[in-house]
Design a protein around this motif. Structure first.
Motif, PDB file in Angstrom:
ATOM      1  N   SER A   1     -70.688-118.007 -24.741  1.00 48.86           N
ATOM      2  CA  SER A   1     -69.411-117.914 -24.029  1.00 48.86           C
ATOM      3  C   SER A   1     -69.441-118.700 -22.718  1.00 48.86           C
ATOM      4  CB  SER A   1     -69.031-116.453 -23.790  1.00 48.86           C
ATOM      5  OG  SER A   1     -70.089-115.762 -23.181  1.00 48.86           O
ATOM      6  N   ASP A   2     -70.612-118.864 -22.118  1.00 51.76           N
ATOM      7  CA  ASP A   2     -70.719-119.623 -20.874  1.00 51.76           C
ATOM      8  C   ASP A   2     -71.805-120.679 -21.062  1.00 51.76           C
ATOM      9  OD1 ASP A   2     -71.367-120.650 -18.357  1.00 51.76           O
ATOM     10  OD2 ASP A   2     -71.105-118.732 -17.341  1.00 51.76           O
ATOM     11  N   LEU A   3     -71.389-121.906 -21.345  1.00 50.62           N
ATOM     12  CA  LEU A   3     -72.352-122.954 -21.701  1.00 50.62           C
ATOM     13  C   LEU A   3     -73.322-123.252 -20.553  1.00 50.62           C
ATOM     14  CD1 LEU A   3     -73.187-124.855 -24.012  1.00 50.62           C
ATOM     15  CD2 LEU A   3     -71.656-126.578 -23.036  1.00 50.62           C
ATOM     16  N   GLU A   4     -72.817-123.290 -19.320  1.00 56.21           N
ATOM     17  CA  GLU A   4     -73.695-123.638 -18.187  1.00 56.21           C
ATOM     18  C   GLU A   4     -74.834-122.628 -18.036  1.00 56.21           C
ATOM     19  OE1 GLU A   4     -73.298-126.548 -16.893  1.00 56.21           O
ATOM     20  OE2 GLU A   4     -71.406-126.791 -17.976  1.00 56.21           O
ATOM     21  N   SER A   5     -74.504-121.346 -18.061  1.00 58.71           N
ATOM     22  CA  SER A   5     -75.560-120.351 -17.884  1.00 58.71           C
ATOM     23  C   SER A   5     -76.467-120.307 -19.114  1.00 58.71           C
ATOM     24  CB  SER A   5     -74.985-118.975 -17.543  1.00 58.71           C
ATOM     25  OG  SER A   5     -74.399-118.387 -18.673  1.00 58.71           O
TER      26      SER A   5
ATOM     27  N   VAL B   1     -65.059-128.126 -28.883  1.00 59.17           N
ATOM     28  CA  VAL B   1     -66.412-127.638 -28.671  1.00 59.17           C
ATOM     29  C   VAL B   1     -67.185-128.568 -27.737  1.00 59.17           C
ATOM     30  CG1 VAL B   1     -68.639-127.418 -29.891  1.00 59.17           C
ATOM     31  CG2 VAL B   1     -66.591-126.424 -30.887  1.00 59.17           C
ATOM     32  N   GLU B   2     -67.993-127.972 -26.861  1.00 63.47           N
ATOM     33  CA  GLU B   2     -68.971-128.760 -26.126  1.00 63.47           C
ATOM     34  C   GLU B   2     -70.351-128.302 -26.582  1.00 63.47           C
ATOM     35  OE1 GLU B   2     -68.662-129.021 -21.863  1.00 63.47           O
ATOM     36  OE2 GLU B   2     -70.367-130.389 -21.769  1.00 63.47           O
TER      37      GLU B   2
ATOM     38  N   GLY C   1     -70.274-124.239 -26.946  1.00 61.80           N
ATOM     39  CA  GLY C   1     -69.315-123.541 -26.098  1.00 61.80           C
ATOM     40  C   GLY C   1     -67.912-124.027 -26.426  1.00 61.80           C
ATOM     41  N   ALA C   2     -66.930-123.136 -26.278  1.00 62.71           N
ATOM     42  CA  ALA C   2     -65.542-123.508 -26.553  1.00 62.71           C
ATOM     43  C   ALA C   2     -64.971-124.278 -25.370  1.00 62.71           C
ATOM     44  CB  ALA C   2     -64.709-122.257 -26.808  1.00 62.71           C
TER      45      ALA C   2
ATOM     46  N   LYS D   1     -62.823-118.421 -31.276  1.00 64.11           N
ATOM     47  CA  LYS D   1     -62.428-117.432 -32.295  1.00 64.11           C
ATOM     48  C   LYS D   1     -63.644-116.663 -32.810  1.00 64.11           C
ATOM     49  CE  LYS D   1     -58.387-120.031 -33.838  1.00 64.11           C
ATOM     50  NZ  LYS D   1     -58.012-121.121 -34.754  1.00 64.11           N
ATOM     51  N   PHE D   2     -64.735-117.389 -33.024  1.00 64.64           N
ATOM     52  CA  PHE D   2     -65.961-116.760 -33.516  1.00 64.64           C
ATOM     53  C   PHE D   2     -66.447-115.701 -32.528  1.00 64.64           C
ATOM     54  CE2 PHE D   2     -70.595-116.448 -33.596  1.00 64.64           C
ATOM     55  CZ  PHE D   2     -70.878-116.284 -34.939  1.00 64.64           C
ATOM     56  N   ILE D   3     -66.495-116.056 -31.233  1.00 63.63           N
ATOM     57  CA  ILE D   3     -66.996-115.125 -30.218  1.00 63.63           C
ATOM     58  C   ILE D   3     -66.065-113.920 -30.070  1.00 63.63           C
ATOM     59  CG2 ILE D   3     -67.443-114.858 -27.737  1.00 63.63           C
ATOM     60  CD1 ILE D   3     -68.655-117.718 -27.827  1.00 63.63           C
ATOM     61  N   ALA D   4     -64.745-114.171 -30.159  1.00 65.40           N
ATOM     62  CA  ALA D   4     -63.790-113.068 -30.062  1.00 65.40           C
ATOM     63  C   ALA D   4     -64.007-112.067 -31.196  1.00 65.40           C
ATOM     64  CB  ALA D   4     -62.362-113.609 -30.102  1.00 65.40           C
ATOM     65  N   LYS D   5     -64.364-112.570 -32.362  1.00 64.31           N
ATOM     66  CA  LYS D   5     -64.513-111.723 -33.553  1.00 64.31           C
ATOM     67  C   LYS D   5     -65.897-111.085 -33.648  1.00 64.31           C
ATOM     68  CE  LYS D   5     -63.512-112.218 -38.515  1.00 64.31           C
ATOM     69  NZ  LYS D   5     -63.269-113.226 -39.561  1.00 64.31           N
ATOM     70  N   ARG D   6     -66.935-111.870 -33.364  1.00 67.66           N
ATOM     71  CA  ARG D   6     -68.291-111.399 -33.635  1.00 67.66           C
ATOM     72  C   ARG D   6     -69.221-111.382 -32.441  1.00 67.66           C
ATOM     73  NH1 ARG D   6     -69.856-114.327 -39.284  1.00 67.66           N
ATOM     74  NH2 ARG D   6     -71.749-113.119 -38.951  1.00 67.66           N
ATOM     75  N   GLY D   7     -68.756-111.916 -31.323  1.00 67.11           N
ATOM     76  CA  GLY D   7     -69.609-111.993 -30.147  1.00 67.11           C
ATOM     77  C   GLY D   7     -70.497-113.226 -30.196  1.00 67.11           C
ATOM     78  N   GLU D   8     -71.285-113.407 -29.149  1.00 67.53           N
ATOM     79  CA  GLU D   8     -72.177-114.556 -29.104  1.00 67.53           C
ATOM     80  C   GLU D   8     -73.265-114.403 -30.162  1.00 67.53           C
ATOM     81  OE1 GLU D   8     -72.860-116.217 -24.778  1.00 67.53           O
ATOM     82  OE2 GLU D   8     -73.349-114.096 -24.836  1.00 67.53           O
ATOM     83  N   GLY D   9     -73.880-115.520 -30.517  1.00 64.93           N
ATOM     84  CA  GLY D   9     -75.025-115.434 -31.423  1.00 64.93           C
ATOM     85  C   GLY D   9     -75.090-116.591 -32.383  1.00 64.93           C
ATOM     86  N   LEU D  10     -75.941-116.416 -33.392  1.00 64.41           N
ATOM     87  CA  LEU D  10     -76.163-117.471 -34.379  1.00 64.41           C
ATOM     88  C   LEU D  10     -74.850-117.820 -35.076  1.00 64.41           C
ATOM     89  CD1 LEU D  10     -78.294-119.273 -35.738  1.00 64.41           C
ATOM     90  CD2 LEU D  10     -78.581-117.472 -37.441  1.00 64.41           C
TER      91      LEU D  10
END
Ligand code: CO
Length: 133
Positions: A11-15, A39-40, A55-56, A65-74
């Motif tokens: 969700s946060d590409l920099e961190s 995507v970046e 990152g979006a 959409k993926f993160i909203a549905k399933r959260g961060e991860g593989l």
């Protein structure tokens, strides 16, 4: 041929880049925006395979959409192939569902295509073929 990379939605590409630089002990060697996908990407070299952070860049992005549905991860696992069109035809002939009919240009100078996760026990599979830039 081999696993080219695994894609991780963040969700946060920099961190996430800072965290993975510390975690993997290697710097991010390339960042690339794929505007068509919203995507970046950030790449890390880990032996013969890579880690790709995704990152979006906008709300409509597949990663948002993926993160909203399933959260961060593989997010996906990518296999390098010698001839992506031949592999797509082989899989299609066996009844697999491809998410795109034609290979498209992805990050890292690769032609890519995705296979529906339902056909791979819940894993989004990417086929990729390196092309000369
Ligand atoms: Co990928």
């Amino acid at each position: 041929m081999h696993i080219d990379h695994i894609g991780i939605a963040v969700s946060d590409l920099e961190s996430a880049i800072n965290r993975y630089e510390a975690l993997l002990g290697t710097p991010c060697y390339k960042r690339e925006r794929v505007e068509s996908e919203g995507v970046e990407t950030a790449f890390f070299a880990t032996g013969e395979s890579k880690v790709e952070l995704l990152g979006a860049t906008n709300e409509a992005s597949v990663i948002a959409k993926f993160i909203a549905k399933r959260g961060e991860g593989l997010h996906h696992t990518a296999f390098e192939v010698a001839d992506i069109r031949a592999e797509m035809a082989r899989l299609k002939a066996q009844g697999y569902t491809l998410l795109n009919e034609e290979p498209k240009m992805g990050a890292d100078n690769k032609l890519i295509a995705f296979l529906h996760p339902k056909d791979a026990n819940g894993v989004l599979m990417e086929l990729c073929q390196s092309v000369l830039s």
